[in-house]
Design a protein around this motif. Structure first.
Motif, mmCIF file in Angstrom:
data_model
loop_
_atom_site.group_PDB
_atom_site.id
_atom_site.type_symbol
_atom_site.label_atom_id
_atom_site.label_comp_id
_atom_site.label_asym_id
_atom_site.label_seq_id
_atom_site.Cartn_x
_atom_site.Cartn_y
_atom_site.Cartn_z
ATOM 1 N N ARG A 39 0.860 -1.306 0.394
ATOM 2 C CA ARG A 39 0.160 0.390 0.394
ATOM 3 C C ARG A 39 0.678 1.020 -0.051
ATOM 4 O O ARG A 39 2.059 1.110 0.266
ATOM 5 N N SER A 40 0.342 2.337 -0.388
ATOM 6 C CA SER A 40 1.213 3.528 -0.273
ATOM 7 C C SER A 40 1.228 3.932 0.940
ATOM 8 O O SER A 40 0.334 3.926 2.805
ATOM 9 N N GLN A 41 1.925 4.831 2.131
ATOM 10 C CA GLN A 41 2.021 5.549 3.103
ATOM 11 C C GLN A 41 0.945 5.865 3.779
ATOM 12 O O GLN A 41 0.875 6.165 4.589
ATOM 13 N N TYR A 126 7.675 1.788 -0.526
ATOM 14 C CA TYR A 126 6.063 1.332 -1.223
ATOM 15 C C TYR A 126 5.278 1.002 -2.107
ATOM 16 O O TYR A 126 5.824 1.545 -3.223
ATOM 17 N N GLU A 127 4.131 0.879 -1.959
ATOM 18 C CA GLU A 127 3.676 0.067 -3.964
ATOM 19 C C GLU A 127 3.708 -0.296 -4.458
ATOM 20 O O GLU A 127 4.235 -0.173 -5.967
ATOM 21 N N ALA A 148 7.197 0.187 -7.906
ATOM 22 C CA ALA A 148 6.483 1.608 -8.105
ATOM 23 C C ALA A 148 6.096 1.867 -9.929
ATOM 24 O O ALA A 148 4.708 2.307 -10.198
#
Length: 394
Positions: A39-41, A126-127, A148
């Protein structure tokens, strides 16, 4: 395309509180880590989850330099109220066992961890997607993923910590094992409201209509819950209906107490389930938090169990990858599971005592148990000891 390869001592899959606290504890022991998250932060930081910290969790966070804002903004509670029709009783943890609990949301713990790890130069990604774990039976396990930007990556490590929750890849990477699971026949309808709490301590209420809980997030934000049927659509409940039902179940008007309504800012329905997976390790992979276990929220154990896991796992991994001593790592699963099962039982006990099943025989058993807990020092002490937190090793 061959993946780009990087290396660290511990690869941590999952950037929630368990993963970030583990990275913080490892860094204090001189162990490098990289944290990976799908997921994103922003998404991880905004998740509304647990709001109660046990005394042992507060003590650990304070000891490792994460307690400044908690001490300033956290709300220390001496105990809880247990309520059933026409009766409300205070269970005073401080008087019974000399320990308290603190209202301090998981989002706040996450903020403190992100700030501390950012200041320390923590490596995190992330991501990501397509996460897979490899070579767990060797001393050179690895994690592959797509970043990402769509580029394949490989992170090699001396050990992997799976802190990626119940739907992540880590638990599935452990061959065999056993998962014990219980799905409860009710859910929690949770609301956030911009209104000062109507109580100084949490109220756990048994009512023929179903369980209700009055909690809080701050001096100006209340968190409240209603027992509902599984699959309930939150939008099917109007704000007026929610406040009316909360008032009924929480005893509005009883002994002059009043529930103050306010603007509702969030509605969600939480299924009630529990599972425990054993073992919590395989080769160089170690599970922590929701990757290994979930409990119903009635006993306020989810975040605290994650903290207890990583409090055990950090020294075990530090010894394993730092000195080659595997004794703590080999004992980690059995040691952690003793506390997990104790907390799982307590969560089941609180849940089955307070949630209405619709069965008349069960109803009388529940009321008998509530009368015992609220009138017996031994019963109240048992509840206080479990709720306020057991030692990390039991």
């Amino acid at each position: 395309m061959n993946p780009a390869t990087t290396r660290t001592q511990v690869a941590i899959v999952g950037a929630g509180p368990a993963g970030l606290l583990l990275s913080h504890l490892l860094a204090a022991r001189g162990i490098d880590s990289v944290v990976l998250e799908t997921r994103s932060q922003e998404y991880v930081g905004a998740r509304i989850r647990a709001g109660i910290l046990e005394q042992s969790s507060v003590d650990l966070l304070t000891e490792v330099g994460l307690g400044e804002r908690l001490a300033r903004e956290g709300d220390q509670h001496r105990g809880i109220y247990l309520q059933f029709p026409h009766e409300r009783h205070h269970i005073d943890f401080q008087s019974l066992i000399g320990r308290s609990v603190y209202v301090y949301g998981q989002t706040e713990v996450q903020k403190d961890l992100v700030e501390a790890r950012t200041a320390a130069g923590q490596q995190w990604v992330y991501e990501i997607s397509d996460v897979a774990l490899h070579d767990l039976d060797t001393d050179r396990p690895s994690v592959t993923y797509v970043d990402a930007d769509g580029a394949p990556q490989r992170l090699e490590a001396d050990a992997i910590a799976g802190c990626d929750g119940s739907f992540g890849p880590s638990r599935a990477a452990i061959p065999g094992g056993t998962t014990w699971e219980r799905t409860y026949p009710y859910s929690w309808f949770g609301i956030l409201a911009d209104v000062a709490p109507s109580t100084d301590e949490l109220i756990y209420a048994w009512h023929p209509h179903g369980f209700a809980l009055h909690s809080m997030r701050s001096e100006t934000v209340s968190r409240l819950y209603l027992q509902v049927e599984p699959g309930t659509d939150p939008d099917s409940w109007s704000d007026d209906r929610i406040w009316d039902e909360l008032a009924t179940r929480l005893g509005h008007g009883q002994d002059g107490w009043e529930l103050e309504p306010g603007p509702i800012t969030d509605k969600s329905v939480l299924p009630m389930r529990s599972y425990v997976h054993a073992p919590m390790s395989h080769g160089r992979l170690f599970l922590a938090g929701d990757a290994a276990h979930i409990v119903p929220p009635t006993g306020a154990k989810g975040l605290n169990l994650a903290i207890a896991d990583v409090a055990l796992l950090a020294p075990a991994l530090a010894e394993l990858v730092g000195t080659g001593d595997a004794r703590l790592a080999d004992a980690y699963s059995d040691t952690a599971l003793r506390r997990v099962w104790r907390c799982t039982h307590f969560s089941w006990w609180m849940t089955t005592m307070l949630h209405h099943s619709g069965d008349a025989f069960d109803e009388q058993l529940q009321l008998s148990q509530l009368r015992w807990v609220t009138s017996s020092e031994a019963g109240a002490t048992g509840l206080a000891e479990n709720y306020a937190g057991l030692p990390f090793e039991i």
